[in-house]
Scaffold this active site. Structure first.
Site, PDB file in Angstrom:
ATOM      1  N   TYR A  98       0.833  -1.207   0.000  1.00 44.40           N
ATOM      2  CA  TYR A  98       0.000   0.000   0.000  1.00 44.40           C
ATOM      3  C   TYR A  98       0.865   1.254   0.000  1.00 44.40           C
ATOM      4  CZ  TYR A  98      -3.837   3.154   1.149  1.00 44.40           C
ATOM      5  OH  TYR A  98      -4.768   4.168   1.121  1.00 44.40           O
ATOM      6  N   LYS A 102       1.012   4.288  -2.823  1.00 38.37           N
ATOM      7  CA  LYS A 102       0.692   5.672  -2.515  1.00 38.37           C
ATOM      8  C   LYS A 102       1.883   6.598  -2.725  1.00 38.37           C
ATOM      9  CE  LYS A 102      -3.587   5.427  -1.980  1.00 38.37           C
ATOM     10  NZ  LYS A 102      -4.461   6.135  -2.944  1.00 38.37           N
ATOM     11  N   THR A 132     -14.409   3.654   6.022  1.00 40.32           N
ATOM     12  CA  THR A 132     -15.033   3.136   4.805  1.00 40.32           C
ATOM     13  C   THR A 132     -15.057   1.618   4.773  1.00 40.32           C
ATOM     14  OG1 THR A 132     -12.925   3.104   3.629  1.00 40.32           O
ATOM     15  CG2 THR A 132     -14.213   5.144   3.526  1.00 40.32           C
TER      16      THR A 132
END
Length: 222
Positions: A98, A102, A132
């Site tokens: 991740y 990013k 989320t």
């Protein structure tokens, strides 16, 4: 459109018949295990960077006002392995994958702005720790619930997490502004302009990431 499938990205771009006022690249993925996209890309890199990279290149001539790229403060611990970006040889873990994706996004924004010049501004934003459900990918329902319980006091709703992106999309900010929450750990709060560290501003890194995107997706800006 499925950003984890370049054929789907191309079909969407070819079917587009209207101009775009603001393009917000907000698709994101996290996974508890290493997975691949339809094109054989590591899933997080493919969804968070390579798919949006291809889409933006294919529709950039239709964007009239602004392009927004969703970053993350995880870029600060990211490292882009140009020789093995898909973790085919090195050990994969969700955080490393991740953070790499990013950091690619942060550097891509700079390379994209360099190529677009004054025609279309590029801004960046991050939602902080928005509830989320994207974080709940450990594979253990018990552990996922524990993560939610521990982070709930410091996180914010998905609606509040969208505010920095909205600010980056329509606010009066110069190119390459980075908008995020102003509160604790930058996880929640009202949108503010934040500083990007040297790692996310590297001109050399930006060009390397652009070359990676072109090599993997076969798309470029004229």
């Amino acid at each position: 459109m499925d950003l984890a499938d370049l054929a789907s990205v191309h079909r969407f771009a070819e079917s587009l018949t209207t101009d775009i006022d603001v393009l917000v690249n907000n698709a994101g993925a996290v996974s508890p295990r290493r997975r691949e996209t339809a094109d054989g890309f590591e899933l997080l890199l493919g969804t968070n960077f390579l798919g949006p990279f291809a889409l933006t290149n294919l529709v950039a001539d239709r964007v009239r006002e602004r392009i927004v790229i969703t970053g993350s403060d995880s870029y600060k611990v990211g490292r882009v392995d140009l020789d093995d970006p898909h973790f085919r040889s090195r050990r994969w873990n969700p955080m490393s994958a991740y953070a790499q994706s990013k950091l690619c996004d942060m550097l891509w924004a700079r390379a994209l702005q360099e190529r677009l010049g004054s025609r279309v501004p590029v801004t960046l934003a991050h939602p902080g720790w928005a509830a989320t459900g994207i974080q709940n990918v450990t594979g253990s329902k018990l552990l996922d619930r524990a993560i939610v319980a521990v982070t709930s006091p410091f996180s914010q709703s998905a609606e509040d997490g969208a505010l920095p992106l909205a600010e980056a999309a329509v606010g009066d900010h110069p190119p390459l502004s980075y908008i995020g929450p102003d509160g604790f750990m930058k996880w929640r709060g009202k949108p503010e302009v934040q500083e990007v560290s040297r790692r996310g501003r590297s001109a050399v890194g930006a060009e390397e990431v652009w070359a990676l995107g072109v090599r993997e997706t076969g798309t470029d800006l004229a």
